[in-house]
Design a protein around this motif. Structure first.
Motif, PDB file in Angstrom:
ATOM      1  N   ALA A 250      -1.584  -7.811  12.783  1.00 19.32           N
ATOM      2  CA  ALA A 250      -2.067  -6.427  12.751  1.00 19.32           C
ATOM      3  C   ALA A 250      -3.265  -6.250  13.679  1.00 19.32           C
ATOM      4  O   ALA A 250      -3.411  -5.207  14.348  1.00 19.32           O
ATOM      5  N   ALA A 251      -4.121  -7.276  13.746  1.00 17.18           N
ATOM      6  CA  ALA A 251      -5.285  -7.200  14.637  1.00 17.18           C
ATOM      7  C   ALA A 251      -4.870  -7.211  16.102  1.00 17.18           C
ATOM      8  O   ALA A 251      -5.553  -6.627  16.959  1.00 17.18           O
ATOM      9  N   ASP A 252      -3.733  -7.850  16.396  1.00 22.41           N
ATOM     10  CA  ASP A 252      -3.243  -7.897  17.779  1.00 22.41           C
ATOM     11  C   ASP A 252      -2.484  -6.637  18.173  1.00 22.41           C
ATOM     12  O   ASP A 252      -2.223  -6.412  19.359  1.00 22.41           O
ATOM     13  N   HIS A 253      -2.080  -5.822  17.189  1.00 22.54           N
ATOM     14  CA  HIS A 253      -1.308  -4.603  17.452  1.00 22.54           C
ATOM     15  C   HIS A 253      -1.985  -3.430  16.735  1.00 22.54           C
ATOM     16  O   HIS A 253      -1.480  -2.903  15.745  1.00 22.54           O
ATOM     17  N   THR A 254      -3.144  -3.051  17.257  1.00 20.33           N
ATOM     18  CA  THR A 254      -3.959  -2.030  16.593  1.00 20.33           C
ATOM     19  C   THR A 254      -3.333  -0.642  16.622  1.00 20.33           C
ATOM     20  O   THR A 254      -3.748   0.238  15.862  1.00 20.33           O
ATOM     21  N   ASP A 255      -2.347  -0.423  17.493  1.00 18.78           N
ATOM     22  CA  ASP A 255      -1.701   0.885  17.546  1.00 18.78           C
ATOM     23  C   ASP A 255      -0.568   1.008  16.531  1.00 18.78           C
ATOM     24  O   ASP A 255       0.100   2.042  16.452  1.00 18.78           O
ATOM     25  N   LEU A 256      -0.342  -0.061  15.765  1.00 21.93           N
ATOM     26  CA  LEU A 256       0.667  -0.043  14.706  1.00 21.93           C
ATOM     27  C   LEU A 256      -0.005  -0.175  13.342  1.00 21.93           C
ATOM     28  O   LEU A 256      -1.130  -0.682  13.235  1.00 21.93           O
ATOM     29  N   GLN A 257       0.699   0.264  12.323  1.00 19.19           N
ATOM     30  CA  GLN A 257       0.239   0.055  10.944  1.00 19.19           C
ATOM     31  C   GLN A 257       1.105  -1.027  10.332  1.00 19.19           C
ATOM     32  O   GLN A 257       2.317  -0.850  10.162  1.00 19.19           O
ATOM     33  N   ILE A 258       0.501  -2.145  10.025  1.00 23.44           N
ATOM     34  CA  ILE A 258       1.239  -3.296   9.509  1.00 23.44           C
ATOM     35  C   ILE A 258       0.649  -3.676   8.152  1.00 23.44           C
ATOM     36  O   ILE A 258      -0.534  -3.993   8.047  1.00 23.44           O
ATOM     37  N   GLY A 259       1.487  -3.614   7.117  1.00 24.72           N
ATOM     38  CA  GLY A 259       1.022  -3.938   5.769  1.00 24.72           C
ATOM     39  C   GLY A 259       1.996  -4.841   5.045  1.00 24.72           C
ATOM     40  O   GLY A 259       3.212  -4.757   5.248  1.00 24.72           O
ATOM     41  N   GLN A 260       1.463  -5.725   4.213  1.00 27.07           N
ATOM     42  CA  GLN A 260       2.294  -6.670   3.460  1.00 27.07           C
ATOM     43  C   GLN A 260       2.225  -6.356   1.974  1.00 27.07           C
ATOM     44  O   GLN A 260       1.193  -5.952   1.444  1.00 27.07           O
ATOM     45  N   ALA A 261       3.346  -6.541   1.293  1.00 25.94           N
ATOM     46  CA  ALA A 261       3.396  -6.329  -0.152  1.00 25.94           C
ATOM     47  C   ALA A 261       4.506  -7.185  -0.741  1.00 25.94           C
ATOM     48  O   ALA A 261       5.391  -7.676  -0.030  1.00 25.94           O
ATOM     49  N   GLY A 262       4.452  -7.362  -2.036  1.00 26.49           N
ATOM     50  CA  GLY A 262       5.445  -8.157  -2.755  1.00 26.49           C
ATOM     51  C   GLY A 262       4.932  -8.427  -4.151  1.00 26.49           C
ATOM     52  O   GLY A 262       3.781  -8.084  -4.479  1.00 26.49           O
ATOM     53  N   ASP A 263       5.742  -9.038  -4.981  1.00 33.05           N
ATOM     54  CA  ASP A 263       5.318  -9.278  -6.365  1.00 33.05           C
ATOM     55  C   ASP A 263       4.016 -10.064  -6.427  1.00 33.05           C
ATOM     56  O   ASP A 263       3.091  -9.718  -7.175  1.00 33.05           O
ATOM     57  N   ASN A 264       3.919 -11.125  -5.638  1.00 29.26           N
ATOM     58  CA  ASN A 264       2.728 -11.980  -5.715  1.00 29.26           C
ATOM     59  C   ASN A 264       1.494 -11.304  -5.136  1.00 29.26           C
ATOM     60  O   ASN A 264       0.415 -11.340  -5.735  1.00 29.26           O
ATOM     61  N   SER A 265       1.625 -10.708  -3.958  1.00 29.87           N
ATOM     62  CA  SER A 265       0.459 -10.075  -3.339  1.00 29.87           C
ATOM     63  C   SER A 265      -0.016  -8.866  -4.146  1.00 29.87           C
ATOM     64  O   SER A 265      -1.223  -8.646  -4.286  1.00 29.87           O
ATOM     65  N   VAL A 266       0.927  -8.099  -4.698  1.00 28.38           N
ATOM     66  CA  VAL A 266       0.539  -6.947  -5.523  1.00 28.38           C
ATOM     67  C   VAL A 266      -0.115  -7.420  -6.814  1.00 28.38           C
ATOM     68  O   VAL A 266      -1.132  -6.865  -7.250  1.00 28.38           O
ATOM     69  N   ASP A 267       0.461  -8.445  -7.443  1.00 25.51           N
ATOM     70  CA  ASP A 267      -0.141  -8.979  -8.673  1.00 25.51           C
ATOM     71  C   ASP A 267      -1.561  -9.474  -8.421  1.00 25.51           C
ATOM     72  O   ASP A 267      -2.473  -9.237  -9.223  1.00 25.51           O
ATOM     73  N   ASP A 268      -1.754 -10.193  -7.317  1.00 23.69           N
ATOM     74  CA  ASP A 268      -3.094 -10.690  -6.988  1.00 23.69           C
ATOM     75  C   ASP A 268      -4.070  -9.527  -6.788  1.00 23.69           C
ATOM     76  O   ASP A 268      -5.208  -9.569  -7.274  1.00 23.69           O
TER      77      ASP A 268
END
Length: 719
Positions: free
Chosen positions: A147-165
């Motif tokens: 995401a830091a290398d492609h600042t003109d894009l919106q890049i987000g991660q999600a999933g059971d583990n990341s959301v739970d955390d």
């Protein structure tokens, strides 16, 4: 003063021993808290896991999937979008970089080829984790770097583990904020109530040590009843409320008796026989109410019941043991150092100074007061008739959590990534597995399902179990999800699978919510009946009065109705949503009403028992019922107001937190207790007692002929 009840005798004996052995009692309490904390450090906590939550058809389906080894490993998704039009070349370049780097990351089993949304406004990269892999911090680091290398894009991660955390971090922040706020607010309220620092600090000290001891004991207890994540917040919630209230009742009565000229020891004994008795009755009522959660079953309710019962029992124990010891050792120092302004204000207002103005018209016109108050309370309770329950969903999670925003965007752009149903078939041979193709075709023809991918059927290695995944093109909270499940279970599956001889069930996330709500809807009336019946029996035993038991039950039912009605208005219909900073999901989270029910009934019994205990004292002393009611309610009004203020303040803090569940608990309990302590206990209760007259107290004094004396008889002795 004669002991009229075994509970009063128990509290008096405990107080006498503690008062005559104060250092032993104090050191024993300190040792108990220290040992409890030590147990938490030495004994690992057993947290509830998947099997503890299984129920209904969803539970059977999930167990079949696990037994066959067909449960999917955890997964994460990375969504690539843009503020305006998405540059497809740049998006594909970012996706390629993500795919390459994530495939090289430890704990990753597979990375699917990037998938475009139907309108090509979003690109999705799906990552399957290795089995039993839960830590996703390395994956999140990769996503952040890309995401830091492609600042003109919106890049987000999600999933059971990341959301739970993320949710766990948010809950921890919320709870630490609530705990840091509740203690000073409670201390300020106690300063206002007592006007002296030591007196104000004692209730807070007992509450904090009770909560601390309970937190420690939950570790070994979790080996019998597995601990649920929310149990710690519940212990703080209940422990601070009852711990402060019990000390408040006891301390206020002891100070009142000392003000009459009695010695500290005599004052402590009188407080033990009166307020101590009320604490025991109230404590047993709270425990009885909380035990209703065991009737429902399941990890969440069993854990909440165990934690709440434990913290109440410890608070009661501290109130009848270490509290008398502290009061005896402190003596009149308990009223030092005084806060001049607050001390003078307390003295000037006196007992029942403000409440007498409210009580006067109620006692004069009890019928009119009762009718008006019932209409007002009934109007607040009516919305509960339309209350809609649903499990927590994306709509109820805080939008401030970035992973939640990503998941919502994924569900919007990729409907197949939304709610899904899993049809599990075990046995039946080749006919059953072939029948799943017919099931899929029939389900798609209903228009309520969409294809879940190129290969929606997976089969176990032994060939005995197969699972068909069917996606639904709706939001999680959409009513059409439930209708789709009903269509699948009732109309699609039986004609195809009944003749195959296979065992089948429908699972998946949507089925989990559906079965939980169905379970709670089935048990809610049973739990309400169980709690009200149990508290009615306890009140009848404690006060030796059937009318008092019936009145207490009726008022508790009204309080519950108000709580349910207010929760429905605020969260289902969105009243005050902007003020509380949330978006209405259009429903009430399924387990909240059950939890609010048991907590409200239990805690409202605190001051209810305290008020009735004082009224009964005056009745047994020979005072006319009307005057006994007015004086008993007026004398306890200050304590009840202080106790209710503590509860309302503590619960209101939870209404300001981020998690929707916390908001619902906070709003429902704080608003309902405020109305309960004012309208219901200060208007309705005295009005009913005056209208009942002598019938409420069948054991009141009789004249020399053994007949009950009329209220207007001059032979009554006024106290």
């Amino acid at each position: 003063m004669a002991v009229h009840n075994p509970l009063a005798g128990l509290s008096l004996k405990a107080a006498r021993w503690s008062a005559t052995h104060p250092w032993r009692a104090i050191l024993a309490w300190v040792g108990f808290v220290a040992v409890s904390v030590g147990l938490a450090m030495a004994v690992p906590t057993v947290n509830a896991d998947g099997e503890d939550y299984y129920m209904g058809e969803w539970g059977r389906a999930t167990q079949m999937i696990e037994d066959a080894g067909l449960d999917n490993p955890d997964s994460e998704v990375v969504l690539i979008t843009a503020d305006g039009d998405l540059d497809q070349a740049k998006a594909e370049a970012a996706a390629a970089e993500l795919t390459e780097r994530m495939r090289a990351t430890d704990g990753v089993d597979a990375v699917a080829e990037p998938q475009w949304s139907e309108d090509r406004s979003a690109l999705l990269v799906s990552v399957q984790l290795a089995r039993d892999q839960e830590d996703v911090t390395d994956l999140q680091a990769v996503t952040e770097d890309v995401a830091a290398d492609h600042t003109d894009l919106q890049i987000g991660q999600a999933g059971d583990n990341s959301v739970d955390d993320a949710i766990n971090d948010q809950v921890a922040d919320d709870l630490s904020s609530a705990e840091a706020t509740s203690v000073p607010i409670t201390l300020i309220l106690m300063l206002i109530a007592f006007g002296a620092l030591i007196a104000a600090g004692i209730p807070v000290l007992l509450a904090v040590t009770s909560v601390t001891a309970t937190m420690g004991l939950t570790a070994p207890l979790s080996h019998l009843i597995h601990a649920e994540d929310t149990v710690s917040s519940m212990i703080v919630l209940i422990g601070m409320a009852v711990g402060v209230d019990y000390s408040l009742f006891y301390l206020k009565r002891e100070r009142e008796e000392r003000a009459k000229g009695r010695t500290t020891l005599d004052a402590v004994e009188i407080a033990a026989e009166t307020s101590g008795h009320s604490i025991l009755v109230s404590g047993f009522a709270v425990i009885a109410s909380m035990s209703g959660l065991f009737v429902v079953g399941g990890a969440t309710f069993n854990s909440l019941a165990a934690g709440s019962i434990l913290v109440v029992a410890i608070a009661v124990l501290g109130s009848i043991t270490v509290l008398p010891a502290l009061l005896v050792k402190l003596g009149r120092w308990v009223d030092r150092p005084r806060v001049p302004l607050l001390w003078r204000m307390n003295r000037r207002i006196g007992a029942g100074g403000i409440s007498s103005r409210v009580l006067a018209p109620v006692v004069r016109r009890p019928a009119a007061a009762l009718v008006v108050s019932v209409l007002a309370v009934g109007a607040l309770a009516v919305p509960a008739l339309g209350m809609k329950l649903h499990s927590g969903s994306l709509e109820t999670l805080p939008t401030k959590i970035e992973e939640v925003q990503t998941l919502r965007a994924v569900a919007d752009k990729f409907p197949s990534e939304g709610p899904a149903a899993e049809v599990v078939v075990r046995g039946g041979g080749d006919d059953a597995r072939a029948a799943l193709d017919q099931v899929q075709e029939a389900a798609l023809e209903t228009g309520r399902f969409v294809s879940a991918g190129a290969d929606p059927i997976r089969t176990s290695k032994d060939g005995e179990t197969s699972v068909l995944t069917l996606a639904m093109p709706y939001d999680e909270a959409d009513d059409r999800v439930d209708r789709a499940l009903e269509t699948l279970r009732d109309d699609v599956l039986p004609p195809v699978l009944d003749d195959t001889g296979a065992t089948y069930a429908v699972g998946g996330g949507a089925a989990s919510s559906y079965d939980m709500v169905d379970h709670l809807n089935s048990y809610l009336p049973l739990v309400i009946g169980f709690i009200l019946l149990l508290t009615m029996v306890m009140m009848g035993f404690a006060f030796r009065s059937v009318p008092i038991a019936l009145v207490s039950t009726g008022l508790n039912l009204l309080s519950v109705g108000v709580a349910f009605g207010l929760i429905t208005l605020v969260f289902q219909h969105g009243w005050g949503a902007d003020l509380l900073d949330f978006s209405s999901p259009g429903f009430v989270i399924d387990w909240i009403p059950m939890f609010v029910l048991v907590v409200l009934v239990g805690l409202s019994m605190d001051y209810h028992v305290f008020v009735l205990g004082r009224v009964r004292e005056y009745v047994e002393a020979g005072m006319p019922t009307r005057l006994a009611v007015r004086k008993g309610v007026a004398d306890t009004a200050g304590v009840v107001t202080s106790a209710a203020a503590v509860m309302v303040s503590v619960f209101a803090i939870f209404a300001t937190l981020s998690m929707m569940e916390m908001k619902m608990m906070g709003v429902g309990l704080s608003a309902a207790i405020l109305i309960d302590a004012t309208v219901i206990r200060l208007v309705m209760l005295p009005a009913i007692l005056v209208l009942l007259g002598d019938r409420a107290w069948p054991g009141r004094p009789k004249d020399a002929r053994g007949e009950q004396v009329a209220e207007n008889d001059p032979g009554y002795a006024l106290v």
